[in-house]
Design a protein around this motif. Structure first.
Motif, PDB file in Angstrom:
ATOM      1  N   ASP A   1       2.587 -20.592  27.075  1.00  0.00           N
ATOM      2  CA  ASP A   1       1.313 -20.907  26.432  1.00  0.00           C
ATOM      3  C   ASP A   1       0.172 -20.137  27.086  1.00  0.00           C
ATOM      4  N   ILE A   2       0.178 -20.059  28.415  1.00  0.00           N
ATOM      5  CA  ILE A   2      -0.883 -19.351  29.131  1.00  0.00           C
ATOM      6  C   ILE A   2      -0.794 -17.855  28.864  1.00  0.00           C
TER       7      ILE A   2
ATOM      8  N   ARG B   1      -2.841 -12.931  25.820  1.00  0.00           N
ATOM      9  CA  ARG B   1      -2.609 -11.950  24.751  1.00  0.00           C
ATOM     10  C   ARG B   1      -3.615 -12.155  23.611  1.00  0.00           C
ATOM     11  N   PHE B   2      -3.957 -13.404  23.337  1.00  0.00           N
ATOM     12  CA  PHE B   2      -4.901 -13.737  22.272  1.00  0.00           C
ATOM     13  C   PHE B   2      -6.311 -13.240  22.600  1.00  0.00           C
TER      14      PHE B   2
ATOM     15  N   LEU C   1      -9.444 -22.206  23.423  1.00  0.00           N
ATOM     16  CA  LEU C   1      -8.555 -22.675  24.476  1.00  0.00           C
ATOM     17  C   LEU C   1      -7.565 -23.689  23.909  1.00  0.00           C
ATOM     18  N   LYS C   2      -8.055 -24.515  23.009  1.00  0.00           N
ATOM     19  CA  LYS C   2      -7.202 -25.546  22.433  1.00  0.00           C
ATOM     20  C   LYS C   2      -6.104 -24.948  21.566  1.00  0.00           C
ATOM     21  N   SER C   3      -6.458 -23.937  20.758  1.00  0.00           N
ATOM     22  CA  SER C   3      -5.465 -23.336  19.861  1.00  0.00           C
ATOM     23  C   SER C   3      -4.689 -22.221  20.548  1.00  0.00           C
ATOM     24  N   GLY C   4      -5.372 -21.446  21.384  1.00  0.00           N
ATOM     25  CA  GLY C   4      -4.721 -20.388  22.135  1.00  0.00           C
ATOM     26  C   GLY C   4      -4.062 -19.328  21.288  1.00  0.00           C
TER      27      GLY C   4
END
Length: 273
Positions: free
Chosen positions: A143-144, A149-150, A125-128
């Motif tokens: 970012d969300i 996608r990640f 979650l921190k790096s995303g």
């Protein structure tokens, strides 16, 4: 002068967006830190065991993937007559299982659909999935979307639903309690936002703030004074210290009730094809 004012406005908007997503990350960082202490409770363990035994099996194709970022962070805001006199604290409320509640409400809003929870770690979650980030061009919305996608390769779904903390019209953000000066009024709040993404293109399909009422002028003025689900409580309900929050049934049940009501009202039209 006009260009300078525009630059300052963009800078303030950028800082607010960065703070918003930072608060989402902080919710899970604090949650992870408090898991060990709260999971030691026999009552919590028994409840967790019962919940897992009744949860539907997550297997087969996925139509809706749920990424809950409600987190377990509870904010405690005591506002002073002047801003520099404000006092802020926070505490983990892992035992309230707010992310599990979010997943259950998505399932209820999409009967007949295969709904699966997409899991992730605090570090993810921190790096995303970001390699680097330019703070001058930061956008929480992007970012969300990048985070969705990640996560997508681990669980391919037709659509993804992200439910995350959001800011109100005042100083409240996410989930917590506030006490205002002068009248010493106390407000419990649970302000969330919902985004639905296409599972193939990752385009944003629909989005809306989770509200318990209609989004009309009268509702915003009279029923959502803080810009989202809120409930005024007796002054005695304001916690003396953060440790008093997690075992307070009024705060726990109030947050869960507001979260349930707002998601149950807002999710169905967002998930309707």
């Amino acid at each position: 002068m006009t260009m300078l004012k525009g630059s300052q406005a963009r800078k303030k908007a950028m800082i607010k967006a960065m703070q918003a997503f930072a608060m989402i990350v902080a919710a899970h960082q604090l949650s992870a830190a408090g898991v060990g202490a709260q999971a030691a409770s026999k009552t919590s363990t028994a409840k967790s065991s019962n919940a897992s035994s009744t949860a539907p099996a997550e297997s087969g194709p996925c139509q809706i993937g749920v990424i809950p970022i409600a987190g377990d962070l509870f904010m405690i805001n005591k506002y002073g007559p002047l801003k520099f006199l404000d006092k802020y604290s926070r505490t983990a409320v892992t035992a309230w299982a707010l992310d599990d509640l979010v997943v259950s409400r998505v399932r209820a809003a999409a009967p007949g659909s295969s709904v699966r929870r997409v899991t992730y770690t605090r570090e993810e979650l921190k790096s995303g999935g970001r390699r680097e980030q330019n703070p001058f061009f930061y956008r929480a919305e992007k970012d969300i979307a990048d985070f969705v996608r990640f996560l997508a390769p681990r669980l391919r779904c037709e659509r993804y639903v992200v439910v995350h903390r959001h800011s109100g019209t005042h100083r409240e953000y996410g989930i917590g309690i506030s006490q205002y000066p002068y009248d010493r009024s106390v407000h419990l709040y649970a302000i969330m936002y919902i985004r639905v993404y296409d599972g193939g293109s990752f385009a944003l399909i629909k989005e809306a703030q989770a509200l318990m009422t209609d989004d009309t002028y009268i509702d915003r003025l009279l029923r959502n004074p803080l810009g989202g689900p809120t409930r005024e409580l007796d002054q005695a309900m304001f916690p003396e210290k953060p440790a008093d929050v997690v075992n307070n049934p009024v705060l726990r049940d109030g947050v869960r009730a507001m979260l349930t009501a707002s998601l149950d009202k807002t999710l169905p039209p967002l998930l309707r094809h």
